[in-house]
Design a protein around this motif. Structure first.
Motif, PDB file in Angstrom:
ATOM      1  N   ARG A   1       0.826  -1.204   0.000  1.00 13.74           N
ATOM      2  CA  ARG A   1       0.000   0.000   0.000  1.00 13.74           C
ATOM      3  C   ARG A   1       0.861   1.255   0.000  1.00 13.74           C
ATOM      4  NH1 ARG A   1      -1.991   3.365   3.837  1.00 13.74           N
ATOM      5  NH2 ARG A   1      -1.299   2.075   5.594  1.00 13.74           N
ATOM      6  N   LEU A   2       1.909   1.268   0.839  1.00 13.44           N
ATOM      7  CA  LEU A   2       2.776   2.439   0.897  1.00 13.44           C
ATOM      8  C   LEU A   2       3.612   2.586  -0.372  1.00 13.44           C
ATOM      9  CD1 LEU A   2       4.028   2.200   4.598  1.00 13.44           C
ATOM     10  CD2 LEU A   2       2.233   3.674   3.669  1.00 13.44           C
ATOM     11  N   ASP A   3       3.977   1.454  -0.979  1.00 16.56           N
ATOM     12  CA  ASP A   3       4.805   1.510  -2.176  1.00 16.56           C
ATOM     13  C   ASP A   3       4.050   2.112  -3.350  1.00 16.56           C
ATOM     14  OD1 ASP A   3       7.462   0.913  -3.032  1.00 16.56           O
ATOM     15  OD2 ASP A   3       6.623  -0.607  -4.372  1.00 16.56           O
ATOM     16  N   ALA A   4       2.729   2.058  -3.314  1.00 21.06           N
ATOM     17  CA  ALA A   4       1.920   2.640  -4.384  1.00 21.06           C
ATOM     18  C   ALA A   4       1.816   4.151  -4.260  1.00 21.06           C
ATOM     19  CB  ALA A   4       0.519   2.024  -4.373  1.00 21.06           C
ATOM     20  N   MET A   5       2.282   4.721  -3.144  1.00 24.30           N
ATOM     21  CA  MET A   5       2.217   6.168  -2.942  1.00 24.30           C
ATOM     22  C   MET A   5       3.476   6.829  -3.490  1.00 24.30           C
ATOM     23  SD  MET A   5       0.766   6.292   0.983  1.00 24.30           S
ATOM     24  CE  MET A   5       0.622   8.081   0.925  1.00 24.30           C
ATOM     25  N   ALA A   6       3.346   8.059  -3.921  1.00 24.82           N
ATOM     26  CA  ALA A   6       4.509   8.836  -4.346  1.00 24.82           C
ATOM     27  C   ALA A   6       5.380   9.139  -3.134  1.00 24.82           C
ATOM     28  CB  ALA A   6       4.067  10.132  -5.015  1.00 24.82           C
TER      29      ALA A   6
END
Length: 545
Positions: free
Chosen positions: A36-41
């Motif tokens: 989930r965090l990796d999908a954030m900029a």
């Protein structure tokens, strides 16, 4: 092309998880916190998410993922840092009208440019050396120019600052078309590579892209060889850093190791690290040997009325710990283990010059190259053990120097199979150990840079039953697909069960950590380390290997 790499950033979901795979049965992508965090900029939103986490409540598997995401934020900050440094070097305020006069007033041969003025300003503000500040400016310029894709990856947190800097240091000063070609070859697989491996990848790519420039690059780099001034360390110690031609550095390292091991074999109580430092000082300063007292302490050296204790200086250098030293440094609860295959003192061949004086033991350095490179049919780089890629011209010169202490390893250019192992200067280890070390080249643990020549040879599946006789898994055999080099630290952690490893095929190692992360490593190849994600079950029950 825009000057500011941050202006080029747009999160691309297709770039997420580059070089990674998922173990069969593991949670699907997107189910975990890391996904989930990796999908954030890599920006303020991600930082806010990380700061809101209750780290004490997270399962162990997620904590390494938090570290990874925090490093993405740090990478974006470093990209901004480098861009601001480069902008400072371009700023009109630093284009001083009297710059020419200032340069004329400096010592002959010294010339300042705008980057030097900006570096001087930054070094004062940041309290770092001007060289460090100048490197930051160099990075910012490269990320806004020929290495723009590296700058974009850094600003999006897809590459760590140390890896991005390695690309800049290796290719940033090359012509734009050469730098871009090197970047295109190295950048797509950087996610599964350590910093040392990225440096080696850049060197190999540069030799492939511009083989004609290898001699000029080496000549320029050789002219910059140096030994640093003493750097202050704690407790009255100091560190020295030597920058030498690779061949000379590897020879010097091997000679110090051989001298130290010979002293250890003769009963000297000092550790290998201590002996390496003392041997260097004794030979450079012309001091007599340090006598060892019964209690294991080392008496001061006495020569020409000098009374200098051998611990007055230190040399910062990596080397393996001896068993006694490693035992003292082992983590609590980790039982020390002996090396399953260790270098024998007989491997050191003493040489005696014609004048009758005893010389130090001769050492062997392994040089791996393709048959085509040896014959001059191509210019594929060679591999210097303990260092990394070396250009074809130097490799051929070393291989043809049959009177030296090089051990030439010739490989098939297509399959990489070892075709020839020269043995002319020392008694080799068993053929099997020789094969495994040449196959794997480095410690098999993820990202570990210790060369195989300085590792223990470990049975992946234990060869000996437990001392208490309790039931265990089937015992392993002594064969190529059950052996692999492990540095002393990883050997102890694996033997203690803290780290677990499986070798499904010869030269392929699957590692699992206490937090449940799994990694696939093929240390003897250029394949990147793959993060295999979470195991299908919690890590507490015994794993299947």
């Amino acid at each position: 092309m825009p000057d500011d790499p941050l202006g080029r950033i747009a999160p691309d979901p297709d770039d997420r998880g580059r070089g990674a795979a998922v173990v069969a049965g593991a949670p699907a992508a997107g189910e975990g916190l890391g996904e989930r965090l990796d999908a954030m900029a890599a920006g303020p939103g991600l930082l806010a998410e990380l700061e809101a986490l209750d780290l004490g409540a997270l399962p162990s598997f997620e904590l390494p993922e938090v570290v990874v995401q925090a490093r993405r934020v740090a990478a974006r900050a470093h990209a901004l840092e480098a861009a601001a440094a480069a902008a400072l070097a371009r700023h009109p305020d630093l284009r001083h009208p009297d710059l020419a006069a200032v340069c004329r007033s400096l010592p002959e041969g010294t010339a300042f440019v705008h980057a030097d003025l900006a570096a001087a300003d930054l070094s004062a503000r940041l309290l770092v050396s001007p060289g460090e500040a100048k490197l930051l400016i160099r990075e910012g310029r490269a990320y806004a120019g020929a290495l723009a894709d590296t700058g974009a990856a850094l600003a999006d947190g897809r590459i760590e600052p140390a890896k991005a800097r390695a690309i800049v240091q290796g290719a940033g000063d090359e012509p734009a078309h050469v730098a871009a070609a090197v970047e295109a070859e190295v950048l797509p697989r950087v996610a599964g590579r350590s910093v040392k491996q990225v440096r080696a990848d850049v060197a190999r790519a540069l030799n492939r892209v511009d083989p004609d420039g290898a001699a000029d690059r080496h000549r320029t780099a050789r002219a910059a060889r140096t030994v640093s001034r003493p750097r202050i360390l704690q407790d009255g110690m100091a560190g020295l850093w030597a920058v030498l031609p690779a061949a000379d550095a590897v020879r010097l390292d091997g000679m110090l190791d051989a001298l130290a091991r010979r002293s250890r074999h003769a009963g000297d109580p000092r550790t290998l690290d201590q002996l390496r430092a003392d041997e260097l000082l004794d030979r450079v300063l012309g001091r007599t040997a340090h006598p060892a007292a019964a209690g294991g302490t080392v008496a001061p050296s006495h020569r020409d009325g000098a009374h200098e204790h051998h611990d007055a200086f230190g040399l910062v250098a990596g080397s393996d710990a001896e068993p006694a030293q490693a035992e003292a440094a082992a983590p609590a609860g980790v039982a020390p283990t002996r090396a399953e295959v260790a270098p024998a003192p007989a491997d050191l061949v003493a040489a005696r010059p014609r004048d009758g004086r005893e010389a130090g033991p001769r050492t062997v350095v392994h040089l791996t190259m393709s048959l085509g490179t040896l014959l001059g049919a191509d210019d594929a780089p060679g591999d210097l053990a303990g260092y990394g890629p070396i250009d074809a011209q130097q490799a051929r010169a070393m291989a043809l120097d049959l009177g030296s202490t090089w051990q030439r390893v010739v490989t098939d250019p297509l399959s990489g199979t070892v075709l020839d192992v020269g043995r002319t200067t020392y008694r080799p280890p068993a053929a099997l150990a020789d094969h495994v070390r040449h196959r794997d080249k480095y410690c098999t643990a993820p990202g570990c840079p210790v060369p195989a020549t300085r590792c223990d040879l470990d049975h992946t599946r234990a060869y000996h039953p437990p001392a208490d006789g309790t039931p265990t898994r089937p015992l392993g055999t002594t064969c190529a697909h059950n052996l692999g080099p492990l540095c002393r630290t990883h050997h102890r952690l694996k033997t203690a069960g803290i780290l677990r490893v499986h070798q499904p095929t010869a030269g392929e190692f699957i590692w699992r950590t206490p937090t449940g992360h799994a990694f696939r490593v093929r240390p003897g190849t250029d394949e990147p380390t793959l993060h295999l994600g979470a195991p299908p079950h919690p890590p507490d029950p015994p794993l299947p290997f």
